[in-house]
Design an enzyme around this catalytic site. Structure first.
Site, mmCIF file in Angstrom:
data_model
loop_
_atom_site.group_PDB
_atom_site.id
_atom_site.type_symbol
_atom_site.label_atom_id
_atom_site.label_comp_id
_atom_site.label_asym_id
_atom_site.label_seq_id
_atom_site.Cartn_x
_atom_site.Cartn_y
_atom_site.Cartn_z
ATOM 1 N N HIS A 259 74.939 32.011 80.551
ATOM 2 C CA HIS A 259 76.223 31.740 79.905
ATOM 3 C C HIS A 259 77.190 32.912 80.011
ATOM 4 O O HIS A 259 78.379 32.732 80.304
ATOM 5 C CB HIS A 259 76.008 31.393 78.433
ATOM 6 C CG HIS A 259 75.187 30.162 78.219
ATOM 7 N ND1 HIS A 259 75.539 28.931 78.735
ATOM 8 C CD2 HIS A 259 74.022 29.969 77.543
ATOM 9 C CE1 HIS A 259 74.630 28.042 78.377
ATOM 10 N NE2 HIS A 259 73.700 28.645 77.665
ATOM 11 N N HIS B 32 76.093 21.513 76.799
ATOM 12 C CA HIS B 32 75.580 20.234 77.305
ATOM 13 C C HIS B 32 76.626 19.130 77.166
ATOM 14 O O HIS B 32 76.777 18.293 78.060
ATOM 15 C CB HIS B 32 74.302 19.841 76.570
ATOM 16 C CG HIS B 32 73.210 20.848 76.695
ATOM 17 N ND1 HIS B 32 72.056 20.778 75.945
ATOM 18 C CD2 HIS B 32 73.084 21.951 77.472
ATOM 19 C CE1 HIS B 32 71.272 21.806 76.258
ATOM 20 N NE2 HIS B 32 71.880 22.532 77.173
ATOM 21 N N ASP C 281 73.991 23.879 82.514
ATOM 22 C CA ASP C 281 74.647 24.899 81.699
ATOM 23 C C ASP C 281 75.891 25.443 82.396
ATOM 24 O O ASP C 281 76.939 25.634 81.769
ATOM 25 C CB ASP C 281 73.684 26.046 81.405
ATOM 26 C CG ASP C 281 72.694 25.723 80.299
ATOM 27 O OD1 ASP C 281 72.891 24.733 79.578
ATOM 28 O OD2 ASP C 281 71.710 26.480 80.159
#
Length: 315
Positions: free
Chosen positions: A269, A84, A246
């Protein structure tokens, strides 16, 4: 007119500080953001008593991608949940910054990037007299993992097209697609919060995760497949926007902003990091460019240059 490029590198005008709690560790942590010289890049300093450990915000330094993006050694010194904060760096166009942190996890704050944006806006962004360099995607690069995929494609701008698909009817299939600049980031992406399912909480706690998670910093979907947060959603497709947030944070670990379009379906991710590694490992897929002198009324042109000294492309 073409798309707008920032010609010169940037940093903060002065120091900023935030204090909060790690979403996974549940521990308090304080972060200081400091101005940095041109060609510094993004550097974390982890303070541990009288010692300090440096982590460069590069994909080569990523040690884990389970539930968050982590720099360093998962079994040793590391800084977790950087995405973030890194999305804010990317979204606001900050090239050089030193981040001092006194714990192993960036604070979750309200689960979005907005507190970081507000901290930056309070001190302001300064322009440095050194040209910014960009990664320009020149051919498609794609990676797949089962039904999930991610790809970079050439594009005259910086664009994200992020699609998610969850079985839960509270989320379902959502898409967020947009060019990205600081104004769009503030308005359309920065406020989107991290999310999770109530049914997963006990499993995560048992594994040592989500110890700091609460309705104050996460969107939570209950057993009845409804969002249980008072006030509901900030955007109709907040889940897809947070996945975009993200992705921006993960791709900020390239070491420079990119010119191109990043697309993904059912990503996360791990896939974001893998796609970035795939791009940077193929020197025929990108070039490093900077703007040339502008003429009034015309968009800036670009020329190929050497890679930034702070961003080693060998990974």
């Amino acid at each position: 007119m073409g798309f707008v490029l920032q010609d010169y590198q940037t940093t903060l005008k002065s120091r900023a500080t935030l204090t909060g709690t790690g979403v996974h560790s549940g521990k308090p942590v304080t972060v200081h953001f400091l101005p940095a010289d041109a060609d510094t890049g993004v550097v974390f300093h982890l303070s541990n008593g009288s010692e300090s450990r440096e982590f460069r915000a590069l994909v080569a330094e990523v040690g884990a991608t389970d539930l968050c993006t982590m720099l360093g050694d998962p079994e040793g010194e590391h800084i977790a949940t950087v995405e973030h904060l890194m999305a804010t760096v990317f979204g606001l166009g900050i090239d050089n910054i030193v981040i001092e942190i006194d714990g192993r996890e960036v604070p979750i704050l309200d689960g979005s990037a907005m507190p970081f944006v507000e901290a930056v806006d309070q001190v302001g962004i300064d322009t440095l007299p050194v040209k910014r360099r960009y990664i320009r995607v020149v051919k498609p690069v794609r990676i797949e993992n089962g039904a999930s995929w991610a790809e970079f494609r050439p594009y005259d701008g910086t664009r994200f097209e992020i699609e998610i698909d969850f079985e839960s009817p509270a989320i379902g299939r959502q898409l967020f697609a947009s060019d990205i600049n600081p104004d769009i980031f503030r308005r359309d992406v920065a406020r989107a919060r991290t999310f999770g399912f109530m049914k997963d909480v006990e499993r995560l706690w048992a594994a040592g995760y989500a110890l700091g998670s609460s309705l104050e910093n996460s969107l939570v979907i209950g057993d009845d497949n409804r969002v249980i947060n008072i006030g509901g959603l900030r955007y109709p497709n907040e889940f897809a926007r947070h996945k975009t947030l993200d992705a921006m944070g993960d791709l900020a670990l390239a070491g420079a902003r990119f010119i191109g379009c990043f697309r993904s379906y059912r990503g996360g991710h791990r896939l974001n990091a893998a796609a970035l590694r795939r791009l940077l490992s193929d020197r025929s897929a990108f070039e490093i460019v900077e703007t040339t002198r502008r003429e009034r009324g015309r968009a800036a042109e670009m020329r190929a240059v050497y890679a930034p000294v702070y961003a080693p492309w060998m990974i």
